[in-house]
Enzyme design. Sequence first.
Site, PDB file in Angstrom:
ATOM      1  N   CYS A 127       0.817  -1.227   0.000  1.00 39.42           N
ATOM      2  CA  CYS A 127       0.000   0.000   0.000  1.00 39.42           C
ATOM      3  C   CYS A 127       0.849   1.275   0.000  1.00 39.42           C
ATOM      4  O   CYS A 127       0.341   2.353  -0.277  1.00 39.42           O
ATOM      5  CB  CYS A 127      -0.951   0.006   1.188  1.00 39.42           C
ATOM      6  N   HIS A 159      -3.267   7.215   2.797  1.00 42.34           N
ATOM      7  CA  HIS A 159      -3.672   5.911   2.267  1.00 42.34           C
ATOM      8  C   HIS A 159      -5.062   5.597   2.809  1.00 42.34           C
ATOM      9  O   HIS A 159      -5.344   5.784   3.988  1.00 42.34           O
ATOM     10  CB  HIS A 159      -2.673   4.839   2.701  1.00 42.34           C
ATOM     11  N   ASN A 179     -10.077  -0.086   0.269  1.00 40.74           N
ATOM     12  CA  ASN A 179      -8.619  -0.001   0.252  1.00 40.74           C
ATOM     13  C   ASN A 179      -8.107  -0.532  -1.090  1.00 40.74           C
ATOM     14  O   ASN A 179      -8.201  -1.721  -1.358  1.00 40.74           O
ATOM     15  CB  ASN A 179      -8.076  -0.835   1.424  1.00 40.74           C
TER      16      ASN A 179
HETATM   17  O1  UT7 Z   1      -3.641  -1.219   3.619  1.00 43.28           O
HETATM   18  C1  UT7 Z   1      -2.743  -1.938   4.386  1.00 43.28           C
HETATM   19  C2  UT7 Z   1      -2.909  -1.643   5.779  1.00 43.28           C
HETATM   20  N1  UT7 Z   1      -4.133  -2.222   6.301  1.00 43.28           N
HETATM   21  C3  UT7 Z   1      -4.776  -1.588   7.215  1.00 43.28           C
HETATM   22  O2  UT7 Z   1      -4.409  -0.506   7.570  1.00 43.28           O
HETATM   23  C4  UT7 Z   1      -5.933  -2.284   7.922  1.00 43.28           C
HETATM   24  C5  UT7 Z   1      -5.822  -2.021   9.384  1.00 43.28           C
HETATM   25  N2  UT7 Z   1      -6.839  -2.643  10.192  1.00 43.28           N
HETATM   26  C6  UT7 Z   1      -8.141  -2.278  10.159  1.00 43.28           C
HETATM   27  O3  UT7 Z   1      -8.535  -1.453   9.372  1.00 43.28           O
HETATM   28  C7  UT7 Z   1      -9.061  -2.867  11.178  1.00 43.28           C
HETATM   29  O4  UT7 Z   1      -8.312  -3.609  12.108  1.00 43.28           O
HETATM   30  C8  UT7 Z   1     -10.174  -3.805  10.570  1.00 43.28           C
HETATM   31  C9  UT7 Z   1     -11.184  -2.962   9.848  1.00 43.28           C
HETATM   32  C10 UT7 Z   1      -9.510  -4.797   9.645  1.00 43.28           C
HETATM   33  C11 UT7 Z   1     -10.898  -4.546  11.700  1.00 43.28           C
HETATM   34  O5  UT7 Z   1     -11.382  -3.666  12.678  1.00 43.28           O
HETATM   35  P1  UT7 Z   1     -11.126  -4.002  14.240  1.00 43.28           P
HETATM   36  O6  UT7 Z   1     -11.874  -2.990  14.995  1.00 43.28           O
HETATM   37  O7  UT7 Z   1      -9.642  -4.029  14.434  1.00 43.28           O
HETATM   38  O8  UT7 Z   1     -11.803  -5.399  14.426  1.00 43.28           O
HETATM   39  P2  UT7 Z   1     -11.145  -6.772  14.884  1.00 43.28           P
HETATM   40  O9  UT7 Z   1     -10.292  -7.339  13.799  1.00 43.28           O
HETATM   41  O10 UT7 Z   1     -10.528  -6.598  16.220  1.00 43.28           O
HETATM   42  O11 UT7 Z   1     -12.439  -7.666  15.034  1.00 43.28           O
HETATM   43  C12 UT7 Z   1     -13.452  -7.353  15.982  1.00 43.28           C
HETATM   44  C13 UT7 Z   1     -14.533  -8.399  15.878  1.00 43.28           C
HETATM   45  C14 UT7 Z   1     -14.008  -9.837  15.911  1.00 43.28           C
HETATM   46  O12 UT7 Z   1     -14.929 -10.589  16.635  1.00 43.28           O
HETATM   47  P3  UT7 Z   1     -14.659 -10.950  18.189  1.00 43.28           P
HETATM   48  O13 UT7 Z   1     -13.370 -11.720  18.181  1.00 43.28           O
HETATM   49  O14 UT7 Z   1     -14.557  -9.644  18.880  1.00 43.28           O
HETATM   50  O15 UT7 Z   1     -15.849 -11.750  18.540  1.00 43.28           O
HETATM   51  C15 UT7 Z   1     -14.050 -10.258  14.474  1.00 43.28           C
HETATM   52  O16 UT7 Z   1     -14.203 -11.655  14.346  1.00 43.28           O
HETATM   53  O17 UT7 Z   1     -15.222  -8.268  14.621  1.00 43.28           O
HETATM   54  C16 UT7 Z   1     -15.253  -9.545  13.961  1.00 43.28           C
HETATM   55  N3  UT7 Z   1     -15.228  -9.310  12.531  1.00 43.28           N
HETATM   56  C17 UT7 Z   1     -16.327  -9.078  11.806  1.00 43.28           C
HETATM   57  N4  UT7 Z   1     -17.627  -9.029  12.125  1.00 43.28           N
HETATM   58  C18 UT7 Z   1     -18.503  -8.740  11.152  1.00 43.28           C
HETATM   59  C19 UT7 Z   1     -14.138  -9.242  11.712  1.00 43.28           C
HETATM   60  N5  UT7 Z   1     -14.545  -8.981  10.467  1.00 43.28           N
HETATM   61  C20 UT7 Z   1     -15.885  -8.858  10.500  1.00 43.28           C
HETATM   62  C21 UT7 Z   1     -16.852  -8.584   9.505  1.00 43.28           C
HETATM   63  N6  UT7 Z   1     -18.137  -8.523   9.888  1.00 43.28           N
HETATM   64  N7  UT7 Z   1     -16.527  -8.350   8.226  1.00 43.28           N
END
Ligand code: UT7
Length: 342
Positions: free
Chosen positions: A129, A269, A299
């Site tokens: 990215c 980004h 993204n």
């Molecule tokens: O471009 C390269 C760089 N990439 C980035 O910068 C991405 C950086 N990361 C992010 O943008 C965020 O971490 C995400 C958007 C990917 C995720 O957000 P988060 O607030 O960090 O969520 P998480 O991964 O901690 O997940 C929270 C919960 C989990 O459930 P539990 O374990 O709390 O029960 C996930 O299983 O959300 C769940 N989850 C979803 N639920 C519904 C993960 N994906 C989804 C989904 N729909 N699509």
Amino acid sequence: MNPVESEAREPGAVRPGRSVHIAGIGSYAPERVLTNQELEKMVDTTDEWIMTRSGIRERRIAAEGQSTSDLGAEAARAALADAGLGPGDVDLIIVATASPDMLFPSTACQLQHKLGARKVAAFDISAACSGFIYALEVGRQFVASGAHDTVLVVGADKLSSITDWTDRATCVLFGDAAGAVVLRHEPGRRGILSTLLGADGSQKEILNVPAGGSAMPATEQTVRDRMHCIRMSGREVFKLAVNAMLGAAREALAKSGLSLDEISCVIPHQANMRIIEAISDRLGIGMERFQVNLQQYGNTSAASIPVALDEAVKRGRIKRGDNVLLVAFGGGLTWGSAVLQW
Ligand code: UT7
């Protein structure tokens, strides 16, 4: 003189550079729109989760048979037209991508052919990215040194081709697009004032595509396990992204000699609205000065910055003479920032 140009010269030191500016910019996104509502039918997710956690409402998906070089060629044509140039004017082609047409030949070689450019040097840059900022700096060096006069820099990604469409944690985030700029020297125009690039190779586990390279060649098992797709530990990447982008932005700004108040527009980004808000908050630049389009595109990796920059320019948000800050973060880990005078 630009801060990227150096004054005192010793034998063997880099020669003072020419100033380098963006003489033309263009972007392209495929027509097909994939909405959050459609994703609700594909994986266990909701529009509400995707919107609140990332800010993304929809993304574009390349058509069947449309490869990264096709996306890049569309953006390149637009950038050349904007510069009032044709493919025959290009001296060098650099494509930043994490989703190349093939392992080799390079996507840049494919793009050269599709564009009908001359048989000039063409190569890819792999910085995920952050790829566009890496490619911008490499292209700048070639123009600054006088080695080339007209360098085409493209950020293009078809992440849909390496997305695991069964993994809800990643498949809701990505989209396909391309952006391109033409770099040239023009006496009296300052252009790129400063750049900052960095990388941390110790963090490959939190964001990668494990299989398909020499470390893990393709087998039936790797295909079954979807190891040719993006794997990401979102939460870890999130934390590192904010800090790395803040550090890169601050260093590039310091090198440019400008203050925060002199920056008219920030092009971050486009990975996550919450990352952008955190940067806005901690940098002390209000969100009204940020160009954000991840709602429509998700993204798009190496394409995200040139697409957003193109949008900001075409909408009149960035005008001649305005100072612009670009800042990116991606797999590698990599990060980069640049300050431009438009
Ligand atoms: O471009 C390269 C760089 N990439 C980035 O910068 C991405 C950086 N990361 C992010 O943008 C965020 O971490 C995400 C958007 C990917 C995720 O957000 P988060 O607030 O960090 O969520 P998480 O991964 O901690 O997940 C929270 C919960 C989990 O459930 P539990 O374990 O709390 O029960 C996930 O299983 O959300 C769940 N989850 C979803 N639920 C519904 C993960 N994906 C989804 C989904 N729909 N699509």
